[in-house]
Scaffold this active site. Structure first.
Site, PDB file in Angstrom:
ATOM      1  N   HIS A   1     -13.565  20.879 -74.490  1.00  0.00           N
ATOM      2  CA  HIS A   1     -12.128  20.978 -74.246  1.00  0.00           C
ATOM      3  C   HIS A   1     -11.439  20.354 -75.216  1.00  0.00           C
ATOM      4  CE1 HIS A   1     -13.389  20.553 -69.766  1.00  0.00           C
ATOM      5  NE2 HIS A   1     -13.036  21.744 -69.938  1.00  0.00           N
TER       6      HIS A   1
ATOM      7  N   ARG B   1     -16.923  25.582 -60.713  1.00  0.00           N
ATOM      8  CA  ARG B   1     -16.103  24.742 -60.599  1.00  0.00           C
ATOM      9  C   ARG B   1     -15.119  25.309 -59.821  1.00  0.00           C
ATOM     10  NH1 ARG B   1     -15.159  20.215 -64.943  1.00  0.00           N
ATOM     11  NH2 ARG B   1     -14.275  19.503 -62.931  1.00  0.00           N
TER      12      ARG B   1
ATOM     13  N   CYS C   1     -11.958  12.927 -68.296  1.00  0.00           N
ATOM     14  CA  CYS C   1     -12.224  13.768 -67.186  1.00  0.00           C
ATOM     15  C   CYS C   1     -12.471  13.070 -65.869  1.00  0.00           C
ATOM     16  CB  CYS C   1     -13.554  14.527 -67.652  1.00  0.00           C
ATOM     17  SG  CYS C   1     -13.728  15.257 -69.248  1.00  0.00           S
TER      18      CYS C   1
ATOM     19  N   ARG D   1     -13.163  27.951 -71.493  1.00  0.00           N
ATOM     20  CA  ARG D   1     -12.747  27.527 -69.989  1.00  0.00           C
ATOM     21  C   ARG D   1     -11.239  27.723 -69.773  1.00  0.00           C
ATOM     22  NH1 ARG D   1     -16.121  23.519 -67.867  1.00  0.00           N
ATOM     23  NH2 ARG D   1     -18.233  23.930 -68.681  1.00  0.00           N
TER      24      ARG D   1
ATOM     25  N   LEU E   1     -22.855  20.990 -65.034  1.00  0.00           N
ATOM     26  CA  LEU E   1     -22.925  21.741 -66.294  1.00  0.00           C
ATOM     27  C   LEU E   1     -23.237  20.807 -67.502  1.00  0.00           C
ATOM     28  CD1 LEU E   1     -19.853  23.989 -65.578  1.00  0.00           C
ATOM     29  CD2 LEU E   1     -22.254  24.564 -65.444  1.00  0.00           C
TER      30      LEU E   1
ATOM     31  N   ASP F   1     -20.071  19.090 -60.563  1.00  0.00           N
ATOM     32  CA  ASP F   1     -19.044  18.603 -61.493  1.00  0.00           C
ATOM     33  C   ASP F   1     -17.616  18.088 -61.162  1.00  0.00           C
ATOM     34  OD1 ASP F   1     -20.204  19.105 -64.146  1.00  0.00           O
ATOM     35  OD2 ASP F   1     -20.394  20.889 -63.291  1.00  0.00           O
TER      36      ASP F   1
ATOM     37  N   GLU G   1     -10.331  15.294 -63.651  1.00  0.00           N
ATOM     38  CA  GLU G   1      -9.197  15.688 -64.494  1.00  0.00           C
ATOM     39  C   GLU G   1      -8.933  17.325 -64.638  1.00  0.00           C
ATOM     40  OE1 GLU G   1      -7.487  14.298 -68.574  1.00  0.00           O
ATOM     41  OE2 GLU G   1      -9.349  15.270 -68.846  1.00  0.00           O
ATOM     42  N   ASP G   2     -10.224  17.952 -64.451  1.00  0.00           N
ATOM     43  CA  ASP G   2      -9.877  19.449 -64.833  1.00  0.00           C
ATOM     44  C   ASP G   2      -9.264  20.361 -63.990  1.00  0.00           C
ATOM     45  OD1 ASP G   2     -11.318  19.276 -67.420  1.00  0.00           O
ATOM     46  OD2 ASP G   2     -13.253  19.118 -66.426  1.00  0.00           O
TER      47      ASP G   2
HETATM   48  N1  GLY Z   1     -19.937  19.145 -66.963  1.00  0.00           N
HETATM   49  C1  GLY Z   1     -18.512  19.047 -67.029  1.00  0.00           C
HETATM   50  C2  GLY Z   1     -18.213  20.487 -67.365  1.00  0.00           C
HETATM   51  O1  GLY Z   1     -19.003  21.297 -67.986  1.00  0.00           O
HETATM   52  O2  GLY Z   1     -17.022  20.829 -66.795  1.00  0.00           O
END
Ligand code: GLY
Length: 255
Positions: free
Chosen positions: A163, A87, A250, A133, A20, A62, A67-68
């Site tokens: 973020h 994701r 990240c 998000r 992304l 991704d 980390e996400d």
């Molecule tokens: N490319 C990282 C994200 O958008 O989560």
């Protein structure tokens, strides 16, 4: 702050080039991304961390932005529920890994969504950015879990950035790296703000690891300001991850 002792990273997959991206920053060079990722791991090791390296997952472009998908604290791990549709499947693979390190593992459920790039830890308090998000329901579920462990959380409305930690980094000792919309938010005025100019905004996503600060290569003014605040710096070139809006933070889970 207790020291971090460990980190988890995931090697970039070849599908990284389909990750992304909010703008046309160009397509990442996969070979270069792999080299940069190796240097990133070396930087974490140089800060005293034992690094668990997960294999690439071609199904999720991704997934190197590990980390996400989880928030790791000193006494519990919380698996997130990414807001980005592509994701969501990343969380299945992190469960097994975390069970090697944590007995207390929780999950965020629909309709709550949250990505941990939107969460900044300051001692036992967790600032949670409401973004494209991360929604309020996800943030509330996160705070409910954190409160079981004597921790607190609060919400921050994001205006422009992907973020929360796109524009903020806590460096301990009340020192906060901040850029853009975060410079004027009431919630952060009691910190010693290290202001990053908009022209070097990417460097505001840096990471404190055991009194060193890992920053992206190529941001001299930001580097000087952080050095002047008393930190040893480790610079890492992450140009290929920047193309996908990915910052230094990240690329790892630190705990
Ligand atoms: N490319 C990282 C994200 O958008 O989560």
């Amino acid at each position: 702050m207790n020291k971090f002792t460990k980190a988890i990273v995931r090697t970039p997959s070849k599908s990284l080039i389909k990750g992304l991206s909010s703008a046309n920053h160009g397509i990442p060079n996969y070979e270069l991304a792999l080299k940069q990722h190796t240097e990133y791991i070396k930087a974490l090791i140089s800060c005293g961390l034992e690094v668990t390296v997960l294999p690439p997952d071609e199904n999720f472009p991704d997934s190197t932005f590990v980390e996400d998908v989880a928030l790791l604290t000193d006494n519990c791990a919380i698996i997130t529920n990414p807001g980005a549709e592509s994701r969501k499947g990343e969380i299945a693979a992190i469960d097994e890994v975390l069970s090697k390190f944590y007995r207390n593992i929780y999950r965020i459920d629909d309709p709550g969504t949250i990505e941990a790039g939107d969460i900044m830890m300051v001692g036992s308090h967790f600032y949670i950015g409401l973004s494209e998000r991360t929604n309020e329901e996800g943030a509330k579920q996160m705070i409910y879990i954190l409160e079981k462990y004597g921790k607190t959380g609060s919400l921050i409305n994001l205006e422009k950035v992907l973020h929360l930690k796109t524009g903020l980094a806590y460096l301990e000792n009340n020192n906060l790296v901040a850029c853009g919309e975060f410079l004027i938010k009431d919630e952060f005025q009691s910190f010693n703000i290290i202001e990053i100019d908009e022209s070097e905004s990417y460097a505001s996503n840096c990471i404190w690891v055991n009194n060193k600060v890992i920053i992206p290569l190529g941001y001299p003014e930001a580097k000087e300001k952080i050095v002047n605040a008393g930190y040893d710096i480790v610079e890492v070139d992450v140009s290929e991850f920047k193309k996908l809006d990915g910052g230094l933070s990240c690329l790892s889970l630190r705990f």
